[in-house]
Structures are given as C-alpha cells and as structure tokens.
Design an enzyme around this catalytic site. Structure first.
Site, short mmCIF file in Angstrom:
data_model
loop_
_atom_site.label_atom_id
_atom_site.label_comp_id
_atom_site.label_asym_id
_atom_site.label_seq_id
_atom_site.Cartn_x
_atom_site.Cartn_y
_atom_site.Cartn_z
CE1 TYR A 143 -2.81 -2.82 0.33
CE2 TYR A 143 -4.36 -0.97 1.06
CZ TYR A 143 -4.46 -2.48 0.80
OH TYR A 143 -5.78 -2.84 1.06
CE LYS A 189 2.61 -17.99 -2.61
NZ LYS A 189 1.76 -18.96 -2.46
CG ASP A 221 -1.52 -20.07 -1.22
OD1 ASP A 221 -0.63 -20.50 0.24
OD2 ASP A 221 -0.31 -20.53 -2.27
CG ASP A 245 -7.79 -5.39 1.38
OD1 ASP A 245 -8.71 -5.14 2.71
OD2 ASP A 245 -7.86 -5.28 0.65
CG ASP A 249 -12.98 -7.88 2.06
OD1 ASP A 249 -12.97 -6.51 2.76
OD2 ASP A 249 -13.69 -7.28 1.17
C1 IPM Z 1 -10.12 -1.70 4.28
C2 IPM Z 1 -10.30 -1.61 2.49
C3 IPM Z 1 -9.19 -0.22 2.60
C4 IPM Z 1 -8.29 -1.07 2.84
C5 IPM Z 1 -9.57 0.76 0.79
C6 IPM Z 1 -11.06 1.36 1.37
C7 IPM Z 1 -8.36 1.12 0.83
O1 IPM Z 1 -11.05 -2.26 2.15
O2 IPM Z 1 -10.41 -1.46 4.92
O3 IPM Z 1 -10.52 -2.70 4.35
O4 IPM Z 1 -7.82 -1.56 1.35
O5 IPM Z 1 -7.24 -0.94 3.16
MG MG Z 2 -10.84 -4.18 2.77
#
Ligand code: IPM
Ligand code: MG
Length: 357
Positions: A143, A189, A221, A245, A249
């Site tokens: 990032y 990884k 993975d 990240d 999700d």
């Molecule tokens: C999160 C989001 C952010 C990230 C984005 C919106 C920049 O996906 O907080 O997980 O990738 O950190």
């Molecule tokens: Mg995210």
C-alpha cells in the site's frame, strides 16, 4: 466526569448512513454514563474533493491528531474514480492511517448465532462457532512501498517491510494471542516473497520471548482455503497489509456479511482510528438499506480501546446480538427465514438502540 473528544468522518456513500447510526448509539451510551462525548465532524474523501479538490487536507490531518478517538465511515464512489493516483477519495484513509502511524488493525470476526442461516457455509462447518481475530499490519507493504507508478505499458508496486515494522506488529500479535487462546498464527508467502521470508525469520526469533504462546505459520493461499474449510481452527491471525485486507473480506463471509465487521486501527500513541471494514458501497448508496452493524460495533471498539469503557462496549455488542435475536435484518443478512424483520439502515439502528440496556 470526563469529556472525550471524538472526530467523526462519515465520508461518502453508505459511510454517511452507517456512521449516523453509530453516532446515535454513541449518544445513547453518553446518556447512560457519566461521561460526555464532544463530537466534531470532518469532511473527507469524495465529499471534500467536491468542496476543495483534495480528499483530505493538511489542516484536517493535523487537527485529527489532537482528538481522543476518530470515528470513520467509508470513502469513494464512481464520480471520483478516474482521478490520478493519490488524489482519489481512498487517499484520505490511506494518508490518515500513515500519518497517525496506526499500524495495528484489529479485525475481530464473530458469527452471531442468529445469523447462522445468513452464512453460505454448511452447518457442519459453522456450528462450532466462529470467533477469531485478524491482526492486519496497516501502514507498510504494497500500500505504501516505493517506487510506485503506472503508464500504459507498465505498472509497478513495491512490497517493502523493515524489521522494525515486522517486529512491532508481531509483538502486538504475541500479546493478543497470550490474552486469548495462547495460539498465534502468522500468515505469509514465505515460499516466494522476500518480505515474507524476513517476516517469518523475525517471527521465529521473537517466539523465544513469548514461551507461553504457541506460534504457527501458514502460507496465505493455504490460509485462505482453511479459513473456509476449518474456521474453528483459527484464533489469532497476524499478517501483513494486503494479505490482511483480503483475508478479512473472506472472513466476513463467516460472519454473514461484510456489513457486520468493525475494526480498530491503533498506534503506540495518538488517537485510535475506528473504521468498519466495508467500503462506501456506491451500488447501494443513498438507498437507506446499508447494514449499520459494522459501524455500531466499531463504536463499541472505540469505547473499549480508546476509553477503556469495556462495560459500555459489551452492552453495545449485546444489544446487537439481541436485535438480531429479535429477527431484525438488513438485506445483506436476511435469509428469508420466518420471523425475520427486514429493516432499513435507520430501523436497524433503532432496533439496536431499543435493546441497549
Ligand atoms: C479496508 C478497505 C481499504 C483497504 C480500502 C478502502 C483502501 O478495503 O479497510 O479493508 O484496502 O485497506
Ligand atoms: Mg478491505
């Protein structure tokens, strides 16, 4: 009686709707406690681009450092997508994390029993319960690494980690594991990436300082697969920025929806930054149907981590659980079962408030 100063940044899209519900819950807690919360709203993201052509300005960043805690919603939307690198709404949150040195991102993942049916996973997989903590490194890696550029023929991102950056997040991970099950899983990884090789080397060295913690490692993975096949085997996971990240999700599926997960971004000093893990969801923005639970649980994390108000934090979490038990569901967590009461964002917020004791 103490006064706590909180900066509120709703941002864009559903960030605005869900933060409003979080703030309502904060006000309800204030009424019940002897503390007072002084809220100051800041415009960030696309909303600020519309006003000043920047996603966040220097004055805002400096002002934020003086608050006791920061409550953030989400930023972004198609309107601002084509802006150049560093000038999109997302630059607001990325800059805040970096400037506040909020390198620890705590993402607890819990499945409320009432939502078992909202999970696409088989009962046999989720019936043992889902309760894990992802600790995501938040201010390093892909990032922020340089060089970073793009032209029509070539694009470069750089994954970089220093020993110092790895050590400090792992130290937090070891301590968090000690406070929970005593097991720490480090995800990397290591078979391919140099940053991961250093990460694992540092983790193995540090393990000696934490004899009471059992350290294990998994490639990212494999971790992604096992998170779905054996979620109950996970407790505290520590990992670098991008892996964290993605895995969080994925873990949101275990909790029923992305709209359920809160997070806390902390540094060694300065205010904590509290953010739901979801984005601004332009596809449903302005429809009043977003799930405010992640934002409400984010308020609980703010009270717990910045103000040491554990009892109040628990009362919010119990109110969410009770509202779900009463059948209240925003669309993302509705599964069409009998007894469900499909709610708008505001109705869900009211349902939680109604259960707050
Ligand atoms: C999160 C989001 C952010 C990230 C984005 C919106 C920049 O996906 O907080 O997980 O990738 O950190
Ligand atoms: Mg995210």
């Amino acid at each position: 009686m103490s006064t706590y100063r909180i900066a509120v940044m709703p941002g864009d899209g559903i960030g605005v709707d869900v933060t409003a519900e979080g703030v309502r819950v904060l006000r309800a807690i204030e009424e019940k406690s002897e503390h007072s919360f002084e809220l100051t709203e800041f415009t960030v993201g696309g909303a600020l681009i519309d006003q000043k052509d920047v996603p966040i300005d220097d004055e805002t960043v400096e002002a934020l450092k003086g608050f006791d805690a920061l409550l953030y919603g989400a930023v972004g939307g198609p309107k601002w997508d084509s802006r150049p690198l560093g000038q999109t709404p997302l630059a607001a949150i990325l800059r805040m994390r970096k400037e506040l040195d909020s390198y620890i991102n705590l993402r607890p993942v819990k499945l409320f029993p009432a939502l078992n049916a909202a999970s696409p996973l088989k009962d046999s997989i989720i019936e043992k319960g889902i309760d894990l903590l992802i600790i995501r490194e938040l201010t390093g890696g892909l990032y922020y690494g340089q060089p970073r550029f793009r032209n029509s023929e070539r694009a470069v991102d750089t994954m970089e980690y220093s020993r110092h950056e790895i050590e400090r997040i792992l130290r937090f991970g070891f301590k968090a594991a000690k406070a929970r099950s005593g097991k720490l899983l480090s995800v990397d990884k290591e078979n391919v990436l140099e940053t991961s090789k250093l990460w694992r080397e540092v983790a193995l060295e540090m393990a000696g300082d934490f004899p009471e913690v059992e350290l294990s490692h998994l490639l990212v993975d494999a971790a992604a697969m096992r998170l779905i096949t054996d979620p109950d085997k996970f407790d505290v996971i520590v990992t670098e920025n991008t892996f964290g990240d993605i895995l969080s999700d994925e873990a949101a599926v275990l909790a029923g929806s992305l709209g359920m997960l809160p997070s806390a971004s902390l540094g060694d000093s300065g205010p904590g930054l509290f953010e739901p893990i979801h984005g601004s969801a332009p596809d449903i923005a302005g429809q009043g149907i977003a799930n405010p639970i992640a934002a409400i649980l984010t308020v609980a994390m703010l009270l717990r981590h910045s103000f040491e108000m554990e009892a109040e934090a628990r009362s919010i979490e119990m109110a969410v659980e009770a509202a779900l038990d009463e059948g209240w569901r925003t669309r993302d967590i509705a599964s069409g079962q009998s007894g469900e009461r499909v709610a708008t964002t505001i109705e869900m917020g009211h349902a939680v408030l109604g259960c707050l004791v």
